[in-house]
Motif scaffolding. Structure first.
Motif, PDB file in Angstrom:
ATOM      1  N   VAL A 119       0.868  -1.279  -0.266  1.00 46.23           N
ATOM      2  CA  VAL A 119       0.070  -0.040  -0.107  1.00 46.23           C
ATOM      3  C   VAL A 119       0.883   1.330   0.011  1.00 46.23           C
ATOM      4  CG1 VAL A 119      -1.861   1.337   1.079  1.00 46.23           C
ATOM      5  CG2 VAL A 119      -2.025  -1.007   1.089  1.00 46.23           C
ATOM      6  N   LEU A 120       1.921   1.403   0.909  1.00 45.74           N
ATOM      7  CA  LEU A 120       2.674   2.513   1.003  1.00 45.74           C
ATOM      8  C   LEU A 120       3.561   2.594  -0.217  1.00 45.74           C
ATOM      9  CD1 LEU A 120       3.561   2.297   4.715  1.00 45.74           C
ATOM     10  CD2 LEU A 120       1.884   3.807   3.586  1.00 45.74           C
ATOM     11  N   ALA A 121       4.055   1.503  -0.957  1.00 51.07           N
ATOM     12  CA  ALA A 121       4.895   1.632  -2.272  1.00 51.07           C
ATOM     13  C   ALA A 121       3.867   2.211  -3.192  1.00 51.07           C
ATOM     14  CB  ALA A 121       5.156   0.145  -2.578  1.00 51.07           C
ATOM     15  N   ASP A 122       2.455   2.126  -3.308  1.00 48.91           N
ATOM     16  CA  ASP A 122       1.937   2.684  -4.481  1.00 48.91           C
ATOM     17  C   ASP A 122       0.820   3.969  -4.309  1.00 48.91           C
ATOM     18  OD1 ASP A 122       3.139   0.602  -6.072  1.00 48.91           O
ATOM     19  OD2 ASP A 122       1.336  -0.638  -5.746  1.00 48.91           O
ATOM     20  N   ILE A 123       0.737   4.153  -2.913  1.00 48.69           N
ATOM     21  CA  ILE A 123      -0.435   5.010  -2.601  1.00 48.69           C
ATOM     22  C   ILE A 123       0.010   6.699  -3.108  1.00 48.69           C
ATOM     23  CG2 ILE A 123       0.436   5.842  -0.308  1.00 48.69           C
ATOM     24  CD1 ILE A 123      -2.525   5.494   0.636  1.00 48.69           C
ATOM     25  N   GLU A 124       1.150   6.999  -3.088  1.00 52.20           N
ATOM     26  CA  GLU A 124       1.620   8.381  -3.530  1.00 52.20           C
ATOM     27  C   GLU A 124       1.177   8.599  -4.995  1.00 52.20           C
ATOM     28  OE1 GLU A 124       2.427  10.897  -1.237  1.00 52.20           O
ATOM     29  OE2 GLU A 124       1.879   9.450   0.398  1.00 52.20           O
ATOM     30  N   ASN A 125       1.275   7.654  -5.772  1.00 52.39           N
ATOM     31  CA  ASN A 125       1.409   7.754  -7.166  1.00 52.39           C
ATOM     32  C   ASN A 125      -0.107   7.800  -7.620  1.00 52.39           C
ATOM     33  OD1 ASN A 125       4.147   7.554  -7.817  1.00 52.39           O
ATOM     34  ND2 ASN A 125       3.752   5.403  -7.481  1.00 52.39           N
ATOM     35  N   LEU A 126      -1.029   7.485  -6.514  1.00 42.35           N
ATOM     36  CA  LEU A 126      -2.568   7.307  -6.915  1.00 42.35           C
ATOM     37  C   LEU A 126      -3.485   8.525  -6.677  1.00 42.35           C
ATOM     38  CD1 LEU A 126      -3.039   3.676  -5.794  1.00 42.35           C
ATOM     39  CD2 LEU A 126      -2.421   4.512  -8.152  1.00 42.35           C
ATOM     40  N   GLU A 127      -4.642   8.813  -7.405  1.00 42.93           N
ATOM     41  CA  GLU A 127      -5.612   9.769  -6.846  1.00 42.93           C
ATOM     42  C   GLU A 127      -6.568   9.323  -5.889  1.00 42.93           C
ATOM     43  OE1 GLU A 127      -5.144  12.894  -7.884  1.00 42.93           O
ATOM     44  OE2 GLU A 127      -3.523  11.961  -8.995  1.00 42.93           O
ATOM     45  N   LEU A 128      -7.571  10.069  -5.585  1.00 41.77           N
ATOM     46  CA  LEU A 128      -8.260   9.602  -4.425  1.00 41.77           C
ATOM     47  C   LEU A 128      -9.293   8.207  -4.348  1.00 41.77           C
ATOM     48  CD1 LEU A 128      -9.968  11.172  -1.903  1.00 41.77           C
ATOM     49  CD2 LEU A 128     -11.678  11.220  -3.339  1.00 41.77           C
ATOM     50  N   LYS A 129     -10.021   8.186  -5.406  1.00 40.61           N
ATOM     51  CA  LYS A 129     -10.443   6.825  -5.290  1.00 40.61           C
ATOM     52  C   LYS A 129      -9.716   5.621  -5.503  1.00 40.61           C
ATOM     53  CE  LYS A 129     -14.941   6.381  -6.676  1.00 40.61           C
ATOM     54  NZ  LYS A 129     -15.980   6.271  -7.652  1.00 40.61           N
ATOM     55  N   ALA A 130      -8.602   5.837  -6.369  1.00 36.42           N
ATOM     56  CA  ALA A 130      -7.731   4.663  -6.632  1.00 36.42           C
ATOM     57  C   ALA A 130      -6.859   4.421  -5.225  1.00 36.42           C
ATOM     58  CB  ALA A 130      -6.664   4.944  -7.689  1.00 36.42           C
ATOM     59  N   ARG A 131      -6.637   5.094  -4.274  1.00 38.83           N
ATOM     60  CA  ARG A 131      -6.229   5.034  -3.056  1.00 38.83           C
ATOM     61  C   ARG A 131      -7.059   4.283  -2.247  1.00 38.83           C
ATOM     62  NH1 ARG A 131      -2.391  10.302  -0.945  1.00 38.83           N
ATOM     63  NH2 ARG A 131      -1.336  10.239  -2.566  1.00 38.83           N
ATOM     64  N   ALA A 132      -8.310   4.668  -2.088  1.00 40.97           N
ATOM     65  CA  ALA A 132      -9.105   4.224  -1.401  1.00 40.97           C
ATOM     66  C   ALA A 132      -9.410   2.754  -1.958  1.00 40.97           C
ATOM     67  CB  ALA A 132     -10.684   4.828  -1.349  1.00 40.97           C
ATOM     68  N   GLN A 133      -9.296   2.341  -3.242  1.00 37.31           N
ATOM     69  CA  GLN A 133      -9.462   0.911  -3.733  1.00 37.31           C
ATOM     70  C   GLN A 133      -8.139   0.216  -3.311  1.00 37.31           C
ATOM     71  OE1 GLN A 133     -12.088  -0.588  -5.626  1.00 37.31           O
ATOM     72  NE2 GLN A 133     -11.117  -2.344  -4.452  1.00 37.31           N
ATOM     73  N   LEU A 134      -6.976   0.828  -3.340  1.00 39.86           N
ATOM     74  CA  LEU A 134      -5.807   0.141  -2.898  1.00 39.86           C
ATOM     75  C   LEU A 134      -5.913  -0.439  -1.618  1.00 39.86           C
ATOM     76  CD1 LEU A 134      -2.699  -0.625  -3.776  1.00 39.86           C
ATOM     77  CD2 LEU A 134      -2.321   1.781  -2.735  1.00 39.86           C
ATOM     78  N   ILE A 135      -6.388   0.559  -0.730  1.00 38.66           N
ATOM     79  CA  ILE A 135      -6.434   0.245   0.678  1.00 38.66           C
ATOM     80  C   ILE A 135      -7.481  -1.002   0.860  1.00 38.66           C
ATOM     81  CG2 ILE A 135      -6.928   1.132   3.114  1.00 38.66           C
ATOM     82  CD1 ILE A 135      -6.032   3.747   2.156  1.00 38.66           C
ATOM     83  N   ALA A 136      -8.606  -0.752   0.370  1.00 40.78           N
ATOM     84  CA  ALA A 136      -9.694  -1.681   0.237  1.00 40.78           C
ATOM     85  C   ALA A 136      -9.029  -3.404  -0.083  1.00 40.78           C
ATOM     86  CB  ALA A 136     -10.904  -1.281  -0.643  1.00 40.78           C
ATOM     87  N   ASP A 137      -8.442  -3.329  -1.077  1.00 45.72           N
ATOM     88  CA  ASP A 137      -7.865  -4.395  -1.622  1.00 45.72           C
ATOM     89  C   ASP A 137      -7.032  -5.144  -0.837  1.00 45.72           C
ATOM     90  OD1 ASP A 137      -9.197  -4.162  -4.038  1.00 45.72           O
ATOM     91  OD2 ASP A 137      -7.611  -3.398  -5.088  1.00 45.72           O
ATOM     92  N   HIS A 138      -6.231  -4.396  -0.159  1.00 48.42           N
ATOM     93  CA  HIS A 138      -5.193  -4.902   1.002  1.00 48.42           C
ATOM     94  C   HIS A 138      -5.930  -5.158   2.420  1.00 48.42           C
ATOM     95  CE1 HIS A 138      -1.723  -5.179  -1.402  1.00 48.42           C
ATOM     96  NE2 HIS A 138      -2.325  -4.051  -2.149  1.00 48.42           N
TER      97      HIS A 138
END
Length: 173
Positions: free
Chosen positions: A36-55
């Protein structure tokens, strides 16, 4: 001014990890946080939420009832019918609830009624209007039957979920 997408920050990821660690005996914090921390900075709002949700979904128990109970235990306590709009040691609230509700919407249909009941609880802390749409698509009649009982709910957030969650097009979605 800080970008709004930063509501899904490394600090929130750490807070969610703290609550998962508290409620999931086999939780592997590094396995959750590192990707999550490796990818979050490169994403926008909803994509960040989805990344967290997936993990979060990966970290949760597989059995639907256990998954629901862990998610419920992670939420901030509701006092006087309103939820606190932030996440901290007491629980997840405000925008932090969005990824949790996404897990329920995307993976909770195997325990339909209990998952909808959890979305009802979550919406007091943050709107579940996106997550409830998965249930409407899966079983419109059954979902509307449950939501029909929410029209008279004493909590205004729950009543709002009925109107916002069943709108054909959300204003900001």
């Amino acid at each position: 001014m800080e970008p709004f997408k930063n509501v899904f920050s490394p600090a929130l990821v750490s807070c969610i990890a703290n609550h998962l660690d508290r409620h999931v005996p086999s939780f592997d914090r590094d396995r959750f946080e590192r990707p999550v921390l490796a990818d979050i900075e490169n994403l926008e709002l909803k994509a960040r939420a989805q990344l967290i949700a997936d993990h979060v979904h990966i970290a949760l128990p597989q059995y639907p009832g256990d998954r629901i109970e862990v998610l419920r235990a992670m939420l901030r306590p509701v006092v006087n019918g309103d939820g606190e709009q932030h996440s901290d040691d007491l629980g997840i609230g405000g925008w932090g609830v969005l990824p949790l509700s996404m897990v329920v919407g995307q993976h909770g249909r195997d325990d339909f009624a209990a998952s909808l009941a959890l979305l009802r609880e979550m919406t007091i802390l943050f709107s579940s209007e996106f997550a409830v749409r998965y249930f409407l698509l899966a079983d419109l009649t059954g979902t509307l039957a449950i939501m029909r009982t929410w029209v008279e709910d004493p909590n205004h957030h729950v009543r709002r979920l009925v109107s916002e969650g069943t709108r054909p097009r959300l204003p900001w979605a």
